[in-house]
Design a protein around this motif. Structure first.
Motif, PDB file in Angstrom:
ATOM      1  N   TYR A   1       0.886  -1.184   0.000  1.00 56.81           N
ATOM      2  CA  TYR A   1       0.000   0.000   0.000  1.00 56.81           C
ATOM      3  C   TYR A   1       0.904   1.209   0.000  1.00 56.81           C
ATOM      4  CZ  TYR A   1       1.150  -0.110   5.017  1.00 56.81           C
ATOM      5  OH  TYR A   1       1.819  -0.140   6.223  1.00 56.81           O
TER       6      TYR A   1
ATOM      7  N   ASP B   1       3.639   4.614   8.514  1.00 54.23           N
ATOM      8  CA  ASP B   1       2.820   3.413   8.334  1.00 54.23           C
ATOM      9  C   ASP B   1       3.242   2.858   6.988  1.00 54.23           C
ATOM     10  OD1 ASP B   1       0.872   1.502   7.846  1.00 54.23           O
ATOM     11  OD2 ASP B   1      -0.789   2.756   8.543  1.00 54.23           O
TER      12      ASP B   1
ATOM     13  N   ASP C   1       2.132  -4.768   7.494  1.00 50.74           N
ATOM     14  CA  ASP C   1       1.463  -3.466   7.628  1.00 50.74           C
ATOM     15  C   ASP C   1       1.809  -2.922   9.016  1.00 50.74           C
ATOM     16  OD1 ASP C   1      -0.271  -1.337   7.816  1.00 50.74           O
ATOM     17  OD2 ASP C   1      -2.102  -2.538   7.819  1.00 50.74           O
TER      18      ASP C   1
ATOM     19  N   THR D   1       3.111   0.286  11.725  1.00 50.31           N
ATOM     20  CA  THR D   1       3.189   1.722  12.021  1.00 50.31           C
ATOM     21  C   THR D   1       4.019   1.963  13.280  1.00 50.31           C
ATOM     22  OG1 THR D   1       0.936   1.954  11.167  1.00 50.31           O
ATOM     23  CG2 THR D   1       1.844   3.843  12.337  1.00 50.31           C
TER      24      THR D   1
ATOM     25  N   GLU E   1      -3.717  -1.784  16.037  1.00 47.95           N
ATOM     26  CA  GLU E   1      -3.209  -0.459  15.686  1.00 47.95           C
ATOM     27  C   GLU E   1      -4.011   0.679  16.311  1.00 47.95           C
ATOM     28  OE1 GLU E   1      -3.888   0.578  11.475  1.00 47.95           O
ATOM     29  OE2 GLU E   1      -4.496  -1.491  11.152  1.00 47.95           O
TER      30      GLU E   1
ATOM     31  N   GLU F   1       1.319   0.118  15.290  1.00 47.79           N
ATOM     32  CA  GLU F   1       0.638  -0.998  14.611  1.00 47.79           C
ATOM     33  C   GLU F   1       1.564  -2.198  14.484  1.00 47.79           C
ATOM     34  OE1 GLU F   1      -0.459  -0.206  10.497  1.00 47.79           O
ATOM     35  OE2 GLU F   1      -1.883  -1.884  10.536  1.00 47.79           O
TER      36      GLU F   1
HETATM   37 MN    MN Z   1      -0.982   0.433   8.525  1.00 53.83          MN
END
Ligand code: MN
Ligand code: GLY
Ligand code: MN
Length: 449
Positions: A220, A252, A263, A265, A388, A427
């Motif tokens: 992402y 992030d 994923d 953070t 998160e 996260e």
């Molecule tokens: Mn994230």
């Protein structure tokens, strides 16, 4: 530490056969349920910009990636027939403008009957003749790519697949541990760049370099936010100039290995000890929530418990006053923490199936007032999910408290004080165990020290 992301990784190769066995069982069950004999999974087509011959970055069908670590193989088809070796119709166009997919090889290839075609139109002869007994899974925008298969993405089949994907195989867990370590390398490099006073853009470059991933290979778009930008939940602008005064950094950012995502953070204070203390406490709060992850736990309750802990935290740090019930009921905690506690993770960053109660399509709603919670199903062993919690100064939301019962509970001068720092999010990616959990992210930060 050497990280082997390649498709000759022997650790992954050793786990892959068992992963396929799990998929075979899943698809046997799904095909039986829908009364079909063959599943045909289409990898996807390149999508072109309007009136243009440039296409968007290719995003493969996640169902295809769950079978094969081939994230850049458009116009290809996998055919699964129970009891038979799966067929992979591997599209290798004759094209001298672009790089074409190489010869099929890697830990996966011996498990497939690979048929190379040089044009997608040649695919038909490799598909089961009785198209009426096939179901097709994939995004078909050009009807000719269905090759006469009429049952495309039947919901009852997708329900089974989506529900099952919530629980990861050992192979998937290994890919995700690698993805996490890869992302953590980026996080370490990004923190260094931040400490050196770099711009968001330069921090992003440092991240890509350390993970050895281009923008388009990231799962992402990176959120690299300095100072106030951290209050925009999906901030992806990447300012080219470093700010005059550097205060805070929220990153992030993830990574992928063989299609599986991390994923992660983290938030850092530049040199403000008070903000550093806030981060430290948020980190403790996050770790406390992770302690409650285990098979059988209700993630909705974890999300609601987070609001309660956050209410106490807000009072503790003097951003708010009042008892927890009031701060929750009047919307104060939601204004500071307006997103869900987390989501399932896998071949998709927000992996599918988070609201499913079973594999027949019954869903579980998020608690009222918490529409953004993406995970409501009961936790099972070997699910991988994110935890998160966050805390932000988002003026749009805080303004809406003015003139309501919440207004008197917010310490507005403290809001002004923290606004320039934007916000905090921590996260981690967590694997659910029968008792407790495996924290992929914290483990990786320890390893990639
Ligand atoms: Mn994230
Ligand atoms: N990076 C998107 C998310 O945390 O859900
Ligand atoms: Mn997330």
């Amino acid at each position: 530490m050497l990280l082997d992301y390649s498709d000759s990784n022997t650790e992954l190769g050793a786990l892959y056969a068992a992963h396929l066995d799990t998929l075979f069982r899943r698809f046997d069950h799904a095909l039986e349920r829908v009364g079909a004999s063959h599943a045909v999974i289409f990898s996807g087509s390149p999508r072109y910009a309007f009136l243009d011959d440039n296409h968007y970055p290719f995003r493969p069908n996640p169902h295809f990636v769950a079978w094969l670590p081939l994230v850049d193989l458009p116009l290809s088809y996998l055919v699964y027939t129970p009891g038979e070796k799966p067929v992979l119709v591997y599209c290798q166009p004759r094209d001298y403008w672009h790089v074409v997919p190489g010869e099929p090889s890697g830990y996966w290839s011996r498990f497939f009957d690979v048929r190379i075609v040089h044009d997608v139109t040649e695919t038909g002869k490799h598909l089961p003749e009785s198209r009426g007994k096939c179901v097709l899974v994939g995004e078909i925008d050009d009807p000719s790519l269905a090759f006469g298969i009429e049952r495309v993405n039947p919901e009852s089949l997708l329900n089974i697949l989506h529900y099952a994907r919530g629980v990861k195989t050992d192979y998937e867990l290994a890919c995700m541990r690698l993805a996490t370590r890869r992302a953590v390398r980026g996080h370490r490099a990004a923190e260094q760049a931040f400490r050196a006073g770099s711009s968001e853009f330069d921090i992003h470059q440092a991240y890509c370099k350390a993970t050895d991933l281009t923008d388009n290979e990231l799962p992402y778009k990176n959120i690299i936010a300095l100072n106030r930008n951290a209050a925009t939940l999906h901030y992806t602008k990447l300012d080219r100039e470093a700010p005059g005064v550097v205060r805070s950094f929220l990153i992030d950012a993830g990574a992928s290995v063989h299609g599986y995502a991390a994923d992660i953070t983290r938030t850092y204070s530049f040199e403000d000890p008070h903000f550093a203390d806030l981060i430290h406490r948020m980190d403790a709060l996050q770790r406390e929530i992770v302690k409650h992850v285990h098979a059988g736990a209700d993630y909705r309750q974890l999300h609601l418990d987070t609001h309660r802990q956050l209410a106490e935290f807000l009072v503790d740090i003097e951003l708010a006053s009042g008892n927890s019930d009031t701060l929750i009921a009047t919307g104060v905690t939601t204004a500071f923490f307006p997103h869900g506690l987390g989501h399932l993770l896998g071949v998709q960053v927000h992996d599918t199936g988070g609201h499913m109660e079973n594999d027949t399509g019954t869903t579980i709603d998020p608690p009222s007032g918490h529409p953004y919670l993406r995970l409501t199903r009961r936790l099972e062993e070997n699910m991988v999910l994110t935890v998160e919690p966050g805390l932000y100064v988002i003026d749009l939301l805080l303004r809406s408290l003015k003139g309501t019962d919440a207004e008197g509970h917010v310490n507005w001068p403290e809001v002004d004080r923290w606004r320039p720092f934007g916000g905090i999010r921590i996260e981690d990616n967590v694997r659910v165990l029968a008792k407790g959990s495996e924290n992929l992210t914290r483990d990786a930060f320890r390893e990639v020290a």
